[in-house]
Motif scaffolding. Structure first.
Motif, PDB file in Angstrom:
ATOM      1  N   LEU A 224      17.186  -1.435   2.947  1.00  0.00           N
ATOM      2  CA  LEU A 224      15.756  -1.663   3.174  1.00  0.00           C
ATOM      3  C   LEU A 224      14.960  -1.180   1.972  1.00  0.00           C
ATOM      4  O   LEU A 224      15.212  -0.088   1.446  1.00  0.00           O
ATOM      5  CB  LEU A 224      15.304  -0.934   4.441  1.00  0.00           C
ATOM      6  CG  LEU A 224      13.824  -1.063   4.816  1.00  0.00           C
ATOM      7  CD1 LEU A 224      13.508  -2.502   5.207  1.00  0.00           C
ATOM      8  CD2 LEU A 224      13.470  -0.124   5.956  1.00  0.00           C
ATOM      9  N   ASP A 225      13.995  -1.990   1.568  1.00  0.00           N
ATOM     10  CA  ASP A 225      13.053  -1.610   0.509  1.00  0.00           C
ATOM     11  C   ASP A 225      11.945  -0.789   1.156  1.00  0.00           C
ATOM     12  O   ASP A 225      11.002  -1.329   1.734  1.00  0.00           O
ATOM     13  CB  ASP A 225      12.491  -2.853  -0.171  1.00  0.00           C
ATOM     14  CG  ASP A 225      11.645  -2.506  -1.401  1.00  0.00           C
ATOM     15  OD1 ASP A 225      11.381  -1.305  -1.629  1.00  0.00           O
ATOM     16  OD2 ASP A 225      11.248  -3.432  -2.128  1.00  0.00           O
ATOM     17  N   ILE A 226      12.065   0.521   1.074  1.00  0.00           N
ATOM     18  CA  ILE A 226      11.132   1.390   1.774  1.00  0.00           C
ATOM     19  C   ILE A 226       9.745   1.364   1.131  1.00  0.00           C
ATOM     20  O   ILE A 226       8.738   1.548   1.818  1.00  0.00           O
ATOM     21  CB  ILE A 226      11.707   2.819   1.830  1.00  0.00           C
ATOM     22  CG1 ILE A 226      10.884   3.685   2.789  1.00  0.00           C
ATOM     23  CG2 ILE A 226      11.776   3.444   0.453  1.00  0.00           C
ATOM     24  CD1 ILE A 226      11.509   5.010   3.077  1.00  0.00           C
ATOM     25  N   THR A 227       9.687   1.128  -0.169  1.00  0.00           N
ATOM     26  CA  THR A 227       8.383   1.037  -0.830  1.00  0.00           C
ATOM     27  C   THR A 227       7.584  -0.138  -0.291  1.00  0.00           C
ATOM     28  O   THR A 227       6.387  -0.015   0.005  1.00  0.00           O
ATOM     29  CB  THR A 227       8.566   0.911  -2.345  1.00  0.00           C
ATOM     30  OG1 THR A 227       9.371   2.004  -2.821  1.00  0.00           O
ATOM     31  CG2 THR A 227       7.224   0.926  -3.058  1.00  0.00           C
ATOM     32  N   ALA A 228       8.248  -1.285  -0.132  1.00  0.00           N
ATOM     33  CA  ALA A 228       7.563  -2.456   0.415  1.00  0.00           C
ATOM     34  C   ALA A 228       7.157  -2.233   1.865  1.00  0.00           C
ATOM     35  O   ALA A 228       6.087  -2.682   2.300  1.00  0.00           O
ATOM     36  CB  ALA A 228       8.459  -3.679   0.292  1.00  0.00           C
ATOM     37  N   LEU A 229       7.995  -1.526   2.631  1.00  0.00           N
ATOM     38  CA  LEU A 229       7.649  -1.256   4.030  1.00  0.00           C
ATOM     39  C   LEU A 229       6.385  -0.414   4.141  1.00  0.00           C
ATOM     40  O   LEU A 229       5.494  -0.703   4.960  1.00  0.00           O
ATOM     41  CB  LEU A 229       8.818  -0.552   4.718  1.00  0.00           C
ATOM     42  CG  LEU A 229       8.578  -0.087   6.162  1.00  0.00           C
ATOM     43  CD1 LEU A 229       8.261  -1.265   7.060  1.00  0.00           C
ATOM     44  CD2 LEU A 229       9.772   0.681   6.694  1.00  0.00           C
ATOM     45  N   LEU A 230       6.265   0.618   3.322  1.00  0.00           N
ATOM     46  CA  LEU A 230       5.064   1.457   3.365  1.00  0.00           C
ATOM     47  C   LEU A 230       3.830   0.675   2.923  1.00  0.00           C
ATOM     48  O   LEU A 230       2.731   0.881   3.461  1.00  0.00           O
ATOM     49  CB  LEU A 230       5.265   2.685   2.477  1.00  0.00           C
ATOM     50  CG  LEU A 230       6.316   3.697   2.968  1.00  0.00           C
ATOM     51  CD1 LEU A 230       6.482   4.822   1.962  1.00  0.00           C
ATOM     52  CD2 LEU A 230       5.933   4.262   4.332  1.00  0.00           C
ATOM     53  N   GLN A 231       3.986  -0.209   1.964  1.00  0.00           N
ATOM     54  CA  GLN A 231       2.855  -1.033   1.536  1.00  0.00           C
ATOM     55  C   GLN A 231       2.394  -1.940   2.668  1.00  0.00           C
ATOM     56  O   GLN A 231       1.186  -2.129   2.883  1.00  0.00           O
ATOM     57  CB  GLN A 231       3.250  -1.866   0.310  1.00  0.00           C
ATOM     58  CG  GLN A 231       3.484  -1.058  -0.958  1.00  0.00           C
ATOM     59  CD  GLN A 231       2.197  -0.480  -1.539  1.00  0.00           C
ATOM     60  OE1 GLN A 231       1.085  -0.873  -1.144  1.00  0.00           O
ATOM     61  NE2 GLN A 231       2.338   0.461  -2.460  1.00  0.00           N
ATOM     62  N   VAL A 232       3.330  -2.498   3.428  1.00  0.00           N
ATOM     63  CA  VAL A 232       2.968  -3.367   4.552  1.00  0.00           C
ATOM     64  C   VAL A 232       2.248  -2.567   5.635  1.00  0.00           C
ATOM     65  O   VAL A 232       1.229  -3.023   6.194  1.00  0.00           O
ATOM     66  CB  VAL A 232       4.231  -4.051   5.110  1.00  0.00           C
ATOM     67  CG1 VAL A 232       3.920  -4.767   6.419  1.00  0.00           C
ATOM     68  CG2 VAL A 232       4.787  -5.044   4.096  1.00  0.00           C
ATOM     69  N   LEU A 233       2.752  -1.365   5.943  1.00  0.00           N
ATOM     70  CA  LEU A 233       2.087  -0.539   6.944  1.00  0.00           C
ATOM     71  C   LEU A 233       0.668  -0.169   6.516  1.00  0.00           C
ATOM     72  O   LEU A 233      -0.266  -0.162   7.342  1.00  0.00           O
ATOM     73  CB  LEU A 233       2.911   0.726   7.199  1.00  0.00           C
ATOM     74  CG  LEU A 233       4.280   0.538   7.858  1.00  0.00           C
ATOM     75  CD1 LEU A 233       4.994   1.879   7.987  1.00  0.00           C
ATOM     76  CD2 LEU A 233       4.143  -0.128   9.216  1.00  0.00           C
ATOM     77  N   ALA A 234       0.514   0.159   5.248  1.00  0.00           N
ATOM     78  CA  ALA A 234      -0.825   0.513   4.753  1.00  0.00           C
ATOM     79  C   ALA A 234      -1.769  -0.684   4.801  1.00  0.00           C
ATOM     80  O   ALA A 234      -2.945  -0.544   5.193  1.00  0.00           O
ATOM     81  CB  ALA A 234      -0.708   1.059   3.340  1.00  0.00           C
ATOM     82  N   GLU A 235      -1.286  -1.854   4.440  1.00  0.00           N
ATOM     83  CA  GLU A 235      -2.145  -3.038   4.476  1.00  0.00           C
ATOM     84  C   GLU A 235      -2.541  -3.400   5.903  1.00  0.00           C
ATOM     85  O   GLU A 235      -3.692  -3.794   6.158  1.00  0.00           O
ATOM     86  CB  GLU A 235      -1.413  -4.209   3.812  1.00  0.00           C
ATOM     87  CG  GLU A 235      -1.224  -4.028   2.309  1.00  0.00           C
ATOM     88  CD  GLU A 235      -0.394  -5.139   1.697  1.00  0.00           C
ATOM     89  OE1 GLU A 235       0.013  -6.049   2.465  1.00  0.00           O
ATOM     90  OE2 GLU A 235      -0.160  -5.121   0.477  1.00  0.00           O
ATOM     91  N   ASP A 236      -1.610  -3.269   6.835  1.00  0.00           N
ATOM     92  CA  ASP A 236      -1.961  -3.547   8.237  1.00  0.00           C
ATOM     93  C   ASP A 236      -3.037  -2.582   8.734  1.00  0.00           C
ATOM     94  O   ASP A 236      -3.964  -2.983   9.462  1.00  0.00           O
ATOM     95  CB  ASP A 236      -0.712  -3.431   9.113  1.00  0.00           C
ATOM     96  CG  ASP A 236       0.299  -4.526   8.822  1.00  0.00           C
ATOM     97  OD1 ASP A 236      -0.089  -5.538   8.196  1.00  0.00           O
ATOM     98  OD2 ASP A 236       1.483  -4.363   9.202  1.00  0.00           O
ATOM     99  N   ALA A 237      -2.919  -1.295   8.375  1.00  0.00           N
ATOM    100  CA  ALA A 237      -3.933  -0.325   8.801  1.00  0.00           C
ATOM    101  C   ALA A 237      -5.274  -0.585   8.125  1.00  0.00           C
ATOM    102  O   ALA A 237      -6.338  -0.416   8.747  1.00  0.00           O
ATOM    103  CB  ALA A 237      -3.451   1.095   8.494  1.00  0.00           C
TER     104      ALA A 237
END
Length: 371
Positions: A224-237
């Motif tokens: 899993l690309d954890i950097t991309a996952l955190l970016q997606v969570l931040a954008e959703d918020a």
């Protein structure tokens, strides 16, 4: 068919020692026969005649003239009592004992290693195949009991899933009837209070079922690309009007994507609910990846740091009870972190606010199997 000699660890070790001793003795005997000193089979030379010099005196050999020169030489110096073949035999003996001990220990430890690896897989995947019942009697019995325990756990988890489905259906049905009947009340204030109570009960029911269902859910390990996952969570918020920042970078890691997503969702939700904004910091150090989510709220008292991880625990003194949940967010996050082989810790920031740190191994799947 019952064996005449039981196949136990004791009998195997006893047989190994006997085999080692017999082998070393045979090797040493062979070396001494081939490389040891050889004695001549010729008869010894005749002794010279004895003569008595005086009455009562001891007998002594009579030497003819010139016999002194033919006397046997003095005995050799035997200070070197261990010749080279002896030391060679000792080295060979040690080598044979070492090889036999290594082979025997490896054969005896293999079933135990399989058992420990299966125990490590049990918490990760209940559907793993049963371990082979091989080895001595003790290890075969332990493997048989372990497989039986795994089957019972599968049955219990299946029963729990059916229980969750039944509870979800049976509790939602009366809540729906109460909501419909409350809408027929003439008192709007009472109707609003009943509606709020129904919403609270529905939220508690959903959170409890999600917590119990999450524990029984099985996932597969994936990169899993954890950097991309955190970016997606931040954008959703951010799309929902929250202020979330992300900094740092880490390589892809082997993890459970669903568990990691639920863990981060709960931590980010708590940070935004109680701290108004969240700052996410990602850092990779050696074989671990650290994720820090900091809020800017009141924090948690030091004496309550450990208790907030317990299910249904809420801190009404420092957290707003009207906007808070049912006290399952951190419990779900910690269980998800443990399932991934990581740790979740909380500590208050010096400048104010709470910092939730999630530490994950980059190869958590391999770490769970290595014992």
């Amino acid at each position: 068919m019952k064996r005449l000699i039981p196949d136990t660890v004791f009998t195997r070790l006893f047989g190994l020692v006997v085999a080692a001793l017999l082998t070393t003795h045979l090797v040493m005997t062979s070396l001494l026969l081939f490389f040891g000193p050889h004695f001549s089979r010729d008869e010894p030379p005749p002794r010279p005649p004895l003569e008595r010099t005086a009455p009562g005196a001891s007998l002594r050999p009579t030497l003819a003239p010139g016999d002194a020169a033919r006397q046997p030489p003095p005995p050799p110096d035997n200070r070197n009592r261990f010749p080279a073949p002896f030391w060679l035999a000792q080295l060979v003996t040690l080598a044979i004992i070492g090889l036999l001990a290594w082979y025997g220990a490896r054969r005896l430890a293999r079933p135990i290693q399989q058992l420990t690896q299966a125990a490590a897989r049990l918490g990760d995947n209940l559907e793993a195949p049963p371990i082979e019942e091989s080895g001595p009697q003790e290890t075969r019995q332990a493997a048989r009991l372990f497989n039986r325990m795994q089957d019972k756990l599968r049955q219990q988890m299946a029963e729990r899933s059916r229980f969750l489905a039944a509870v979800s259906h049976d509790l939602r049905t009366p809540l729906t009837r109460i909501r419909l009947r409350s809408a027929q009340l003439d008192d709007t204030a009472l109707q609003a209070r009943l509606g709020k109570d129904i919403d609270d009960m529905t939220a508690m029911l959903d959170a409890t079922l999600a917590y119990l269902r999450d524990e029984s859910q099985q996932e597969s390990w994936q990169m899993l690309d954890i950097t991309a996952l955190l970016q997606v969570l931040a954008e959703d918020a951010q799309e929902q009007g929250h202020h979330v920042s992300v900094d740092g970078h880490a390589d892809s890691l082997l993890t459970l994507p669903g568990s990691l997503r639920r863990c981060l969702d709960n931590l980010l939700e708590n940070a935004l609910r109680y701290g108004e904004r969240a700052d996410i910091h990602l850092q990779q150090t050696g074989d671990t990846v650290g994720i820090e989510i900091r809020d800017h709220g009141p924090g948690i008292p030091e004496n309550r740091m450990s208790s907030v991880f317990e299910p249904f625990v809420r801190l009404e003194e420092s957290r707003n009870r009207h906007t808070g949940g049912v006290g399952l967010g951190l419990a779900i996050a910690r269980d998800a972190a443990r399932r991934m082989g990581g740790t979740l810790t909380l500590h208050n920031a010096p400048q104010g606010g709470l910092i939730a740190r999630l530490t994950l191994p980059r190869d958590a799947h391999g770490a769970l199997y290595q014992l």
